[in-house]
Design a protein around this motif. Structure first.
Motif, PDB file in Angstrom:
ATOM      1  N   GLU A  86     -15.884  39.119 -21.264  1.00 21.08           N
ATOM      2  CA  GLU A  86     -16.391  39.875 -22.421  1.00 21.08           C
ATOM      3  C   GLU A  86     -16.752  38.940 -23.572  1.00 21.08           C
ATOM      4  OE1 GLU A  86     -16.156  43.619 -23.350  1.00 21.08           O
ATOM      5  OE2 GLU A  86     -14.345  44.239 -22.252  1.00 21.08           O
ATOM      6  N   VAL A  87     -17.118  37.700 -23.237  1.00 21.23           N
ATOM      7  CA  VAL A  87     -17.525  36.763 -24.285  1.00 21.23           C
ATOM      8  C   VAL A  87     -18.672  37.364 -25.112  1.00 21.23           C
ATOM      9  CG1 VAL A  87     -18.638  34.521 -24.700  1.00 21.23           C
ATOM     10  CG2 VAL A  87     -16.656  34.671 -23.181  1.00 21.23           C
ATOM     11  N   MET A  88     -19.615  38.002 -24.411  1.00 20.82           N
ATOM     12  CA  MET A  88     -20.760  38.578 -25.127  1.00 20.82           C
ATOM     13  C   MET A  88     -20.498  40.015 -25.577  1.00 20.82           C
ATOM     14  SD  MET A  88     -24.703  38.797 -23.873  1.00 20.82           S
ATOM     15  CE  MET A  88     -25.032  37.043 -23.778  1.00 20.82           C
ATOM     16  N   THR A  89     -19.814  40.792 -24.739  1.00 21.13           N
ATOM     17  CA  THR A  89     -19.680  42.228 -24.988  1.00 21.13           C
ATOM     18  C   THR A  89     -18.456  42.593 -25.837  1.00 21.13           C
ATOM     19  OG1 THR A  89     -18.530  42.366 -22.867  1.00 21.13           O
ATOM     20  CG2 THR A  89     -20.861  42.910 -22.860  1.00 21.13           C
ATOM     21  N   GLY A  90     -17.470  41.691 -25.891  1.00 22.63           N
ATOM     22  CA  GLY A  90     -16.238  41.965 -26.608  1.00 22.63           C
ATOM     23  C   GLY A  90     -16.480  42.198 -28.089  1.00 22.63           C
ATOM     24  N   PHE A  91     -15.942  43.242 -28.635  1.00 23.64           N
ATOM     25  CA  PHE A  91     -16.090  43.642 -30.041  1.00 23.64           C
ATOM     26  C   PHE A  91     -17.540  43.990 -30.388  1.00 23.64           C
ATOM     27  CE2 PHE A  91     -12.611  40.518 -29.831  1.00 23.64           C
ATOM     28  CZ  PHE A  91     -11.554  41.342 -30.169  1.00 23.64           C
ATOM     29  N   ARG A  92     -18.437  43.957 -29.392  1.00 18.81           N
ATOM     30  CA  ARG A  92     -19.838  44.272 -29.658  1.00 18.81           C
ATOM     31  C   ARG A  92     -20.198  45.672 -29.173  1.00 18.81           C
ATOM     32  NH1 ARG A  92     -24.598  42.895 -31.293  1.00 18.81           N
ATOM     33  NH2 ARG A  92     -23.961  40.844 -32.058  1.00 18.81           N
ATOM     34  N   LEU A  93     -19.829  46.001 -27.941  1.00 18.56           N
ATOM     35  CA  LEU A  93     -20.215  47.320 -27.405  1.00 18.56           C
ATOM     36  C   LEU A  93     -19.312  48.414 -27.942  1.00 18.56           C
ATOM     37  CD1 LEU A  93     -21.104  46.394 -23.731  1.00 18.56           C
ATOM     38  CD2 LEU A  93     -22.540  46.376 -25.777  1.00 18.56           C
ATOM     39  N   ALA A  94     -18.124  48.020 -28.333  1.00  9.43           N
ATOM     40  CA  ALA A  94     -17.142  48.891 -28.974  1.00  9.43           C
ATOM     41  C   ALA A  94     -16.111  47.923 -29.522  1.00  9.43           C
ATOM     42  CB  ALA A  94     -16.507  49.842 -27.967  1.00  9.43           C
ATOM     43  N   PHE A  95     -15.154  48.403 -30.315  1.00  6.27           N
ATOM     44  CA  PHE A  95     -14.139  47.459 -30.802  1.00  6.27           C
ATOM     45  C   PHE A  95     -13.409  46.852 -29.603  1.00  6.27           C
ATOM     46  CE2 PHE A  95     -10.060  46.338 -32.953  1.00  6.27           C
ATOM     47  CZ  PHE A  95     -10.602  45.366 -33.779  1.00  6.27           C
ATOM     48  N   GLY A  96     -13.120  47.677 -28.606  1.00  8.13           N
ATOM     49  CA  GLY A  96     -12.495  47.195 -27.373  1.00  8.13           C
ATOM     50  C   GLY A  96     -13.510  46.805 -26.299  1.00  8.13           C
ATOM     51  N   GLY A  97     -14.727  46.496 -26.702  1.00 14.17           N
ATOM     52  CA  GLY A  97     -15.752  45.973 -25.798  1.00 14.17           C
ATOM     53  C   GLY A  97     -16.076  46.891 -24.639  1.00 14.17           C
ATOM     54  N   ALA A  98     -16.563  46.296 -23.554  1.00 13.64           N
ATOM     55  CA  ALA A  98     -16.923  47.065 -22.361  1.00 13.64           C
ATOM     56  C   ALA A  98     -15.671  47.648 -21.713  1.00 13.64           C
ATOM     57  CB  ALA A  98     -17.663  46.169 -21.364  1.00 13.64           C
ATOM     58  N   THR A  99     -14.537  46.990 -21.894  1.00 22.14           N
ATOM     59  CA  THR A  99     -13.286  47.494 -21.326  1.00 22.14           C
ATOM     60  C   THR A  99     -13.002  48.893 -21.856  1.00 22.14           C
ATOM     61  OG1 THR A  99     -12.416  45.270 -21.015  1.00 22.14           O
ATOM     62  CG2 THR A  99     -10.797  47.045 -21.181  1.00 22.14           C
ATOM     63  N   GLU A 100     -13.182  49.071 -23.173  1.00 19.80           N
ATOM     64  CA  GLU A 100     -13.004  50.395 -23.776  1.00 19.80           C
ATOM     65  C   GLU A 100     -14.130  51.344 -23.355  1.00 19.80           C
ATOM     66  OE1 GLU A 100     -12.524  50.424 -28.114  1.00 19.80           O
ATOM     67  OE2 GLU A 100     -13.660  52.296 -28.184  1.00 19.80           O
ATOM     68  N   LEU A 101     -15.356  50.844 -23.437  1.00 15.29           N
ATOM     69  CA  LEU A 101     -16.526  51.689 -23.175  1.00 15.29           C
ATOM     70  C   LEU A 101     -16.506  52.289 -21.769  1.00 15.29           C
ATOM     71  CD1 LEU A 101     -19.149  52.481 -24.694  1.00 15.29           C
ATOM     72  CD2 LEU A 101     -20.275  50.594 -23.512  1.00 15.29           C
ATOM     73  N   PHE A 102     -16.125  51.476 -20.778  1.00 13.51           N
ATOM     74  CA  PHE A 102     -16.150  51.934 -19.382  1.00 13.51           C
ATOM     75  C   PHE A 102     -14.755  52.238 -18.827  1.00 13.51           C
ATOM     76  CE2 PHE A 102     -19.974  49.101 -19.603  1.00 13.51           C
ATOM     77  CZ  PHE A 102     -20.932  50.086 -19.431  1.00 13.51           C
ATOM     78  N   GLY A 103     -13.715  52.086 -19.646  1.00 12.02           N
ATOM     79  CA  GLY A 103     -12.366  52.331 -19.145  1.00 12.02           C
ATOM     80  C   GLY A 103     -11.949  51.345 -18.054  1.00 12.02           C
ATOM     81  N   LEU A 104     -12.272  50.064 -18.239  1.00 11.79           N
ATOM     82  CA  LEU A 104     -11.938  49.044 -17.233  1.00 11.79           C
ATOM     83  C   LEU A 104     -10.462  48.683 -17.311  1.00 11.79           C
ATOM     84  CD1 LEU A 104     -14.961  46.596 -17.774  1.00 11.79           C
ATOM     85  CD2 LEU A 104     -14.841  48.613 -16.288  1.00 11.79           C
ATOM     86  N   LYS A 105      -9.944  48.153 -16.193  1.00 12.74           N
ATOM     87  CA  LYS A 105      -8.556  47.696 -16.149  1.00 12.74           C
ATOM     88  C   LYS A 105      -8.499  46.273 -15.593  1.00 12.74           C
ATOM     89  CE  LYS A 105      -6.079  51.850 -16.640  1.00 12.74           C
ATOM     90  NZ  LYS A 105      -6.749  52.031 -17.935  1.00 12.74           N
ATOM     91  N   PRO A 106      -9.078  45.316 -16.309  1.00 10.24           N
ATOM     92  CA  PRO A 106      -9.063  43.942 -15.798  1.00 10.24           C
ATOM     93  C   PRO A 106      -7.676  43.319 -15.937  1.00 10.24           C
ATOM     94  CG  PRO A 106     -10.028  44.007 -17.987  1.00 10.24           C
ATOM     95  CD  PRO A 106      -9.736  45.433 -17.607  1.00 10.24           C
ATOM     96  N   ASP A 107      -7.397  42.300 -15.104  1.00  8.27           N
ATOM     97  CA  ASP A 107      -6.139  41.561 -15.237  1.00  8.27           C
ATOM     98  C   ASP A 107      -6.237  40.569 -16.385  1.00  8.27           C
ATOM     99  OD1 ASP A 107      -4.563  42.336 -12.688  1.00  8.27           O
ATOM    100  OD2 ASP A 107      -6.611  41.944 -12.009  1.00  8.27           O
ATOM    101  N   LEU A 108      -7.428  39.969 -16.522  1.00  5.09           N
ATOM    102  CA  LEU A 108      -7.661  39.004 -17.598  1.00  5.09           C
ATOM    103  C   LEU A 108      -8.987  39.333 -18.271  1.00  5.09           C
ATOM    104  CD1 LEU A 108      -6.725  35.677 -15.726  1.00  5.09           C
ATOM    105  CD2 LEU A 108      -5.390  36.762 -17.552  1.00  5.09           C
ATOM    106  N   VAL A 109      -9.050  39.055 -19.568  1.00  7.88           N
ATOM    107  CA  VAL A 109     -10.286  39.247 -20.321  1.00  7.88           C
ATOM    108  C   VAL A 109     -10.609  37.931 -21.015  1.00  7.88           C
ATOM    109  CG1 VAL A 109     -11.405  40.514 -22.191  1.00  7.88           C
ATOM    110  CG2 VAL A 109      -9.720  41.654 -20.781  1.00  7.88           C
TER     111      VAL A 109
END
Ligand code: PMP
Length: 424
Positions: A239-262
Motif C-alpha cells: 500500500e505504498v501508493m494506496t495507503g492513506f490515499r484511497l481511504a484513511f485505511g487505504g485499500a485494506t479498508e476500502l476492500f476489507g482486506l486481511k493481509p498479514d503484512l502491509v
C-alpha cells in the motif's frame, strides 16, 4: 511555453548524473522533450525555474495528498527542525506516527519505519522468508514494488516505461525465486498455490495497481489472494501508493482486506522520506532487535519525516470529508475526460479508484497488464505534451497513475478539460 533555463539545467545535469535524473521516469524518455525544473509548489500548482505555472497531477508521485506546501505540514516540520535534523535515537514522534498507522490499519500490531517504499517491501519480504523458512515469492506482472533485486522481475512503473521490466544486474538464481503471475488471474494463482503453495513465503501485490497505470482488482482475485493463507503463505499488501490515499485505511479498508503484512510509504511521509512495514505481532516480533531478521537504517524514523507524516495523517483523520472530496473531484474529472474523448472520437478506457486515475488509449476493458499494454503510447505522447504546453503537468508515462490532492477542485477539473480540448 518556453523552458530555456530548465533546458540548460537538463543539459548540464546529463554531464554529471546518469540521464540527468535521480529517478528514471523523470527524464521524460517515454514522451520526449525536456522536463521542467520545478522549484516551487502551492496547493495543486507548481512552478518551474523558468517561471511557468502548471496544474500538477504528479504530486511528487503520490505523497502530496494535501497538495504542495500545506501550511500546517510546513509549520510542523519547521517547528521540529528548529530542534535539530536527526539524532539516530528513538524520538517521540515515531511513537505518535506508529499509533496513527495502527489506527488506520487495525490488523497492524507492530510497525517499523524505514525511508523508502523500496526498503519497506524488501524488508517485508525478508521478514516473510525469515518467518516461514521458505524462499519463493509471488508477484504480479506490471506491479512495481521498488527496485530491490527480487522485485525487479517483470516490474511496472518506470521499469516498464523504459522497456526494462526485468533489470540487468539481477542474478538469474535470485530472479528464479520470484514467481510472476498475471494480475487479476485468480485461477492462475490458485493453480500455482496448489502446485507450489508449501514453498512460497509470501505473495506481494498492489491492491489497486498504479504502476501499470491504474488496474482495479476483481473480487475473485482478492478472494484467491486470501486463500493463499491456507498454505501458510503470508499475504503482503503493498500500500505504498494506496495507503492513506484511497481511504484513511487505504485499500485494506476500502476492500476489507486481511493481509498479514502491509507496506506503506508516500502519503505516510507527507512529502519527506518515510515508509513502513507492519503487521501481526507474532510476525513482526521476528524483526531485530526482537528477532533474527535484520533490518536497520541511519535516517529511519527521523524527526522531520515523522513530523510531516504525522501532520498529514492528523489532517486526513480529522476530516473524512476530504476523502469524499477526492472521490467527487475524481468522478468529475473522469466524466469530463470521457465526455471530451468520446466527442472527439478518441478510443479510450479510464480506470479510476478515488484519487488515482489513468486514461488508456484503447477500447478496453483494461484489467490486466497485457490489456494495459494495448494503450496507444504514441497518442499518449500527444496527449501529454498537449496538456503540458497548456500548463497541465500529467505523469510523463501512460503506465502511471495521475493523482489528485485535496487542493484540486472544480476549477482545476475545468482547466484540465479546457487544455484537453485545445490539445485535441
Ligand atoms: N511500492 C509501490 C506500490 C510503489 O508505487 C512504489 C513507488 N512508486 C514503491 C513500492 C517504491 O517506493 P520508493 O520509490 O519510495 O522506493
Amino acid at each position: 511555453m518556453e523552458r530555456p533555463i530548465s533546458e540548460a539545467y537538463f543539459q548540464e545535469a546529463g554531464r554529471h548524473i546518469p540521464g540527468g535524473v535521480s529517478s528514471p521516469v523523470r527524464a521524460f524518455k517515454a514522451v520526449g522533450g525536456t522536463p521542467p525544473y520545478l522549484v516551487r509548489g502551492e496547493g495543486a500548482y507548481v512552478w518551474d525555474v523558468d517561471g511557468n505555472r502548471y496544474l500538477d497531477y504528479v504530486l511528487s508521485w503520490g505523497p502530496l495528498i494535501l497538495g504542495h506546501a500545506h501550511p500546517r505540514v510546513l509549520a510542523r516540520v519547521r517547528e521540529v527542525m528548529e530542534g535539530g535534523l536527526t539524532f539516530g535515537a528513538p524520538h517521540p514522534l515515531e511513537v505518535a506516527l506508529a499509533k496513527k498507522v495502527k489506527a488506520a490499519y487495525p490488523g497492524v500490531e507492530l510497525v517499523r519505519f524505514v525511508s523508502s517504499g523500496t526498503e519497506a517491501t524488501m524488508s517485508a519480504l525478508r521478514l516473510a522468508r525469515g518467518y516461514t523458512g521458505r524462499d519463493l515469492i509471488v508477484k504480479f506482472r506490471g506491479n512495481y514494488h521498488g527496485h530491490a533485486d527480487g522485485l525487479l522481475v517483470e516490474a511496472g512503473s518506470g521499469a516498464l516505461t523504459l522497456g526494462v521490466p526485468s533489470s540487468a544486474g539481477v542474478p538469474e538464481a535470485y530472479a528464479r525465486l520470484t514467481l510472476v503471475l498475471e494480475y487479476n488471474d485468480a485461477e492462475g494463482l490458485r493453480e500455482v498455490l496448489r502446485r507450489r503453495g508449501e514453498e512460497i513465503a509470501a505473495i506481494i501485490f498492489e491492491p489497486v495497481v498504479g504502476n501499470a497505470g491504474v488496474l482495479v482488482p476483481t473480487e475473485d482475485f482478492l478472494k484467491a489472494l486470501h486463500e493463499a493463507r491456507e498454505f501458510g503463505v503470508l499475504l503482503i499488501a503493498d500500500e505504498v501508493m494506496t495507503g492513506f490515499r484511497l481511504a484513511f485505511g487505504g485499500a485494506t479498508e476500502l476492500f476489507g482486506l486481511k493481509p498479514d503484512l502491509v507496506t506503506l510509504g508516500k502519503v505516510l511521509g507527507g512529502g519527506l522520506p518515510a515508509a513502513a512495514y507492519g503487521g501481526r505481532r507474532e510476525v513482526m516480533e521476528r524483526v531485530a532487535p526482537l528477532g533474527p531478521v535484520y533490518q536497520a537504517g541511519t535516517l529511519s524514523g527521523n524527526p522531520l519525516a515523522m513530523a510531516s507524516g504525522l501532520a498529514t495523517l492528523e489532517i486526513l483523520e480529522a476530516d473524512p470529508g476530504l476523502y469524499a472530496h477526492l472521490e467527487a473531484v475524481g468522478a468529475r474529472l473522469e466524466a469530463g475526460l470521457r465526455e471530451v474523448l468520446t466527442r472527439k472520437g478518441v478510443p479510450h478506457t479510464i480506470n479510476r479508484v478515488g484519487s488515482m486515475l489513468t486514461v488508456f488509449f484503447t477500447e478496453g476493458p483494461v484489467r490486466t497488464f497485457a490489456e494495459a499494454r494495448r494503450t496507444d503510447t504514441e497518442l499518449f505522447k500527444r496527449f501529454f505534451h498537449g496538456l503540458l504546453s497548456r500548463g497541465v503537468y500529467w505523469p510523463p508515462s501512460n503506465f502511471e497513475a495521475a493523482f489528485l490532492s485535496t487542493a484540486h477542485g472544480e476549477e482545476e477539473v475545468a482547466r484540465t478539460l479546457e487544455a484537453l480540448e485545445g490539445a485535441l
